[in-house]
Design a protein around this motif. Structure first.
Motif, mmCIF file in Angstrom:
data_model
loop_
_atom_site.group_PDB
_atom_site.id
_atom_site.type_symbol
_atom_site.label_atom_id
_atom_site.label_comp_id
_atom_site.label_asym_id
_atom_site.label_seq_id
_atom_site.Cartn_x
_atom_site.Cartn_y
_atom_site.Cartn_z
ATOM 1 N N ASN A 1 0.703 -1.487 -0.050
ATOM 2 C CA ASN A 1 -0.200 -0.260 0.394
ATOM 3 C C ASN A 1 1.428 1.457 0.080
ATOM 4 O O ASN A 1 2.259 1.235 -0.494
ATOM 5 N N ARG A 2 0.574 2.528 -0.295
ATOM 6 C CA ARG A 2 0.614 3.891 0.314
ATOM 7 C C ARG A 2 1.582 4.016 1.531
ATOM 8 O O ARG A 2 3.197 4.453 0.932
ATOM 9 N N LEU A 3 1.746 3.240 2.248
ATOM 10 C CA LEU A 3 2.272 3.420 3.754
ATOM 11 C C LEU A 3 3.501 2.573 3.338
ATOM 12 O O LEU A 3 4.294 3.681 3.827
ATOM 13 N N ALA A 4 3.281 1.281 2.780
ATOM 14 C CA ALA A 4 4.375 0.275 2.318
ATOM 15 C C ALA A 4 5.843 1.306 0.916
ATOM 16 O O ALA A 4 6.737 1.725 1.524
ATOM 17 N N GLU A 5 4.960 1.877 0.653
ATOM 18 C CA GLU A 5 5.729 3.344 -0.651
ATOM 19 C C GLU A 5 6.734 4.260 0.701
ATOM 20 O O GLU A 5 8.045 3.907 0.312
ATOM 21 N N LEU A 6 6.013 5.169 0.978
ATOM 22 C CA LEU A 6 6.226 6.015 1.428
ATOM 23 C C LEU A 6 7.641 5.527 2.544
ATOM 24 O O LEU A 6 8.541 6.541 3.137
ATOM 25 N N ARG A 7 7.109 4.366 3.074
ATOM 26 C CA ARG A 7 8.017 3.937 4.298
ATOM 27 C C ARG A 7 9.611 3.400 3.569
ATOM 28 O O ARG A 7 10.733 4.054 4.210
ATOM 29 N N PRO B 1 13.383 5.234 -4.735
ATOM 30 C CA PRO B 1 13.704 6.888 -5.669
ATOM 31 C C PRO B 1 12.757 7.353 -5.464
ATOM 32 O O PRO B 1 11.602 6.634 -5.060
ATOM 33 N N LEU B 2 13.222 8.813 -5.377
ATOM 34 C CA LEU B 2 11.896 10.096 -5.256
ATOM 35 C C LEU B 2 10.818 10.510 -6.283
ATOM 36 O O LEU B 2 11.671 9.348 -8.079
ATOM 37 N N HIS B 3 10.012 10.462 -6.367
ATOM 38 C CA HIS B 3 9.243 10.690 -7.979
ATOM 39 C C HIS B 3 8.835 12.168 -7.935
ATOM 40 O O HIS B 3 8.568 12.636 -6.529
ATOM 41 N N TRP B 4 8.999 12.270 -8.939
ATOM 42 C CA TRP B 4 8.805 14.478 -8.957
ATOM 43 C C TRP B 4 7.571 14.175 -10.174
ATOM 44 O O TRP B 4 8.238 13.560 -11.857
ATOM 45 N N GLY B 5 7.081 15.348 -10.778
ATOM 46 C CA GLY B 5 5.518 15.709 -11.248
ATOM 47 C C GLY B 5 6.950 16.496 -12.437
ATOM 48 O O GLY B 5 7.923 16.984 -11.923
ATOM 49 N N SER B 6 6.375 16.870 -13.740
ATOM 50 C CA SER B 6 6.951 17.493 -14.926
ATOM 51 C C SER B 6 7.029 18.463 -14.247
ATOM 52 O O SER B 6 6.095 19.358 -13.632
ATOM 53 N N ALA C 1 5.711 17.567 -6.634
ATOM 54 C CA ALA C 1 6.691 16.539 -5.311
ATOM 55 C C ALA C 1 5.409 15.671 -5.467
ATOM 56 O O ALA C 1 4.359 15.874 -4.721
ATOM 57 N N LYS C 2 5.782 13.900 -5.791
ATOM 58 C CA LYS C 2 5.186 12.615 -5.260
ATOM 59 C C LYS C 2 4.446 11.841 -4.235
ATOM 60 O O LYS C 2 3.994 11.427 -4.619
ATOM 61 N N ASP C 3 6.142 12.231 -3.259
ATOM 62 C CA ASP C 3 6.514 11.959 -1.875
ATOM 63 C C ASP C 3 6.733 12.408 -0.761
ATOM 64 O O ASP C 3 6.542 12.340 0.113
ATOM 65 N N VAL C 4 7.127 12.730 -1.079
ATOM 66 C CA VAL C 4 8.199 14.009 0.373
ATOM 67 C C VAL C 4 8.919 14.952 -0.520
ATOM 68 O O VAL C 4 9.670 15.227 -1.670
ATOM 69 N N ILE C 5 8.555 16.208 0.401
ATOM 70 C CA ILE C 5 9.349 17.136 -0.054
ATOM 71 C C ILE C 5 10.275 17.948 1.777
ATOM 72 O O ILE C 5 9.071 17.745 2.054
ATOM 73 N N ILE C 6 11.074 18.678 1.712
ATOM 74 C CA ILE C 6 11.317 19.208 3.202
ATOM 75 C C ILE C 6 11.878 20.364 2.726
ATOM 76 O O ILE C 6 12.567 21.136 1.839
#
Length: 630
Positions: A160-166, A174-179, A204-209
């Motif tokens: 699930n998405r929680l597992a992907e973020l973990r 890898p991180l995923h980004w939109g164009s 940002a599709k996953d995380v950004i700081i």
């Protein structure tokens, strides 16, 4: 992956529980009152059912000023706040406290008054029967339970998405980004680094700081990013570790015209913030009077004796309960449907009213002050995470030294910044300090990348007659036995001679500016010390100083931790440590000193024993910088 964190959370919980027991067994009533962990005597005010159908009772503090303090100074500061657990006690004939077994939760707290929710009506009758009653903070296991459950949930997550973020946060996934759009959105009211941060939050599709050093406009950037995200999404969630931080960001968003729903009452709630709480919105719904009447009818039915509860009784209560649930569901849906931002503490994300609620984007403000486990309480509510804060300032609170050494204090923000540096956007222009004050912090903590905005670069209270960064060296020899002593509570130290020098330095600088100008321009001052005992001593000296009496409203005295996020025109820092061994205690946590030296707009005066402190490279370079500037 999370076995170590689970173990350390348990160890921290056990340590805090043991410390609580020790305090309750060894500290006298007066000391607990002085430390703000206890009220005695108290008076019970009105009791009533709140909008969530919880029985609450009002508590009034009828205590006096602690022994040794003038009554005019009022009640001592306290540590009661929303969500904390409390227990009640009575004093026996020998003055020993006898604790009730009921644990209650604070719903609202202010100076001298709070409201607590009770488990049941029987608890209220028992409390009202207590003789010479008091209330004390109780060890709260709730947050530990929530963090443990969150870590177990994310550890077991699969597919699930929680597992992907973990996996993205903790592995090389890898991180995923939109164009990037051909014409990226422009924000002319933001500087270049702030604009880049907002634009990349949208990508940002996953995380950004969003890494915001002191004075760089982190909140401004975060608010703008939230507004832009809401142009593309229906709702977002905004969290922070503390109620204070949540209230602050919530107010900024509400001021931009966004519909904010504050889940959980703010700590010392203002009327302005109260209007945004879930409880107030729930009560304001047009169906609420009908729900209140249904609940009242249910309570009336249950007040009948058990022997009279026949089939008709059970049928009526069942119908009324079904009607109450229907109304609650409708009101809750309407309240959530009308908001754009749901705001809560990280622990508050587990609130029952948020069960089943989900959004696409979660913003975590002050993420560098939150334990990783606390962040995982909120993360399942969203598909992507925006972390904002500064891991070069105050870390999370970890009370067990062994757990701190083992890495419990390492935050999710730090982990991601190390593993995924491409996710970090540093805000580079600061608007608080002049160039001289900013430069040392920038060079030491931020790779020299910060710039002072042109509007603040050269500003000074006394123009060219002043030195922005000063170190007053107290004493030529290390002062160990006579001036640095354990405070009476045995948990903090103070330095009487240095405290006197600090007050004298404030006195002299106000004279140098001129008392007329300080009053007319409302120039404000902070006196900061890392040690609570020194803060108490400085407050006492300030109150006794007749010259400073007219300026007391313009002078704030507090610990470094309490000043995080604040700023003043002039800051004086009392360092306290002075010994022959170069022992500096938690002054060795340089993030704490980064907070202290970056609170001022115009001038910083450091008062400290150079021979002790300068054995550490950081303080040696800071001392050298002060002398070079002078």
């Amino acid at each position: 992956m999370f076995e170590k964190q689970l173990f350390l959370i348990k160890e921290e919980q056990e340590y805090e529980r043991a410390e609580f027991r020790k305090e309750m067994e060894t500290q006298g009533l007066r000391r607990r009152i002085k430390r703000g962990n206890c009220w005695w005597p108290i008076k019970f005010g009105r009791s009533y059912y709140n909008s969530l159908d919880r029985l609450v009772v009002e508590i009034l503090n009828e205590g006096e000023a602690p022994q040794g303090e003038h009554p005019a100074e009022g009640l001592p500061e306290h540590n009661f706040e929303y969500g904390k657990s409390v227990c009640f006690f009575s004093l026996d004939s020998d003055g020993r406290p006898r604790f009730s077994d009921a644990v209650c939760i604070v719903s609202y707290a202010e100076e001298g008054r709070m409201v607590v929710s009770l488990p049941n009506e029987g608890t209220l009758s028992r409390l009202l029967s207590l003789e010479r009653p008091g209330v004390a903070l109780h060890f709260d296991e709730t947050t530990y339970r929530l963090m443990t459950e969150a870590l177990l949930r994310v550890e077991k997550a699969r597919g699930n998405r929680l597992a992907e973020l973990r996996d993205i946060f903790h592995t090389d996934a890898p991180l995923h980004w939109g164009s990037r759009p051909n014409i990226p959105p422009q924000f002319p009211w933001l500087n270049a680094s702030q604009q880049e941060a907002v634009q990349d939050v949208l990508r940002a599709k996953d995380v950004i700081i969003v890494h915001g050093p002191p004075g760089t406009g982190k909140t401004t950037t975060l608010v703008e990013a939230t507004c832009e995200v809401l142009r593309r999404e229906e709702q977002v969630m905004v969290c922070a570790q503390s109620n204070t931080a949540v209230d602050w960001i919530s107010k900024q968003l509400a001021d931009r015209g966004l519909q904010v729903l504050r889940v959980g009452n703010p700590t010392r709630v203002t009327d302005e913030m109260l209007a945004y709480t879930y409880e107030r919105r729930f009560e304001a719904h047009p169906d609420y009077p009908q729900l209140w009447q249904v609940r009242h009818d249910i309570r009336q039915l249950y007040s009948t004796p058990h022997k009279n509860r026949n089939n008709s009784f059970h049928q009526k209560t069942a119908r009324l309960r079904e009607r109450a649930e229907e109304l609650e569901f409708r009101i809750r849906n309407d309240v959530f449907g009308q908001c754009r931002v749901v705001a809560s503490t990280l622990a508050g994300a587990a609130h029952p009213v948020l069960s089943g609620w989900h959004c696409h984007t979660l913003f975590i403000d002050e993420a560098a002050q939150a334990l990783e486990a606390a962040c995982w309480i909120a993360i399942p509510k969203a598909d992507r995470v925006v972390l904002a804060g500064d891991h070069c300032q105050l870390p999370p609170t970890v009370k067990n030294p062994a757990c701190l050494k083992a890495g419990l204090g390492k935050t999710l923000m730090e982990t991601i910044a190390e593993r995924k540096p491409e996710a970090v956007r540093l805000l580079k222009v600061q608007y608080r300090m002049n160039e001289t004050l900013m430069r040392f912090s920038s060079d030491w903590f931020y790779g020299g990348e910060l710039q002072a905005a042109t509007t603040v670069r050269d500003r000074s209270i006394l123009e060219y007659l002043d030195t922005p960064l000063v170190w007053i060296n107290v004493g030529g020899e290390a002062e160990t036995d006579e001036n640095v002593k354990e405070d009476r509570d045995g948990e903090s130290i103070l330095n009487r001679e240095e405290a006197a020098y600090t007050i004298a330095a404030l006195h002299l600088y106000i004279e140098k500016i001129s008392t007329q100008r300080v009053k007319a321009e409302r120039i404000d001052f902070a006196i900061i010390s890392p040690y609570k005992a020194q803060v108490r001593l400085l407050r006492q000296l300030l109150k006794r100083d007749n010259f400073l009496k007219p300026f007391r409203r313009q002078v704030t005295v507090n610990t470094v931790d309490a000043f995080q996020g604040q700023e003043r025109d002039v800051v004086l820092i009392s360092m306290v440590r002075a010994n022959d061994h170069g022992t500096i205690g938690f002054l060795g946590d340089l993030r704490r000193m980064n907070v202290a030296i970056t609170r001022a707009r115009y001038k910083v005066i450091i008062v400290g024993h150079a021979e002790t402190l300068c054995r550490h490279r950081f303080y040696r370079e800071l001392y050298s910088r002060c002398h070079h500037i002078g």
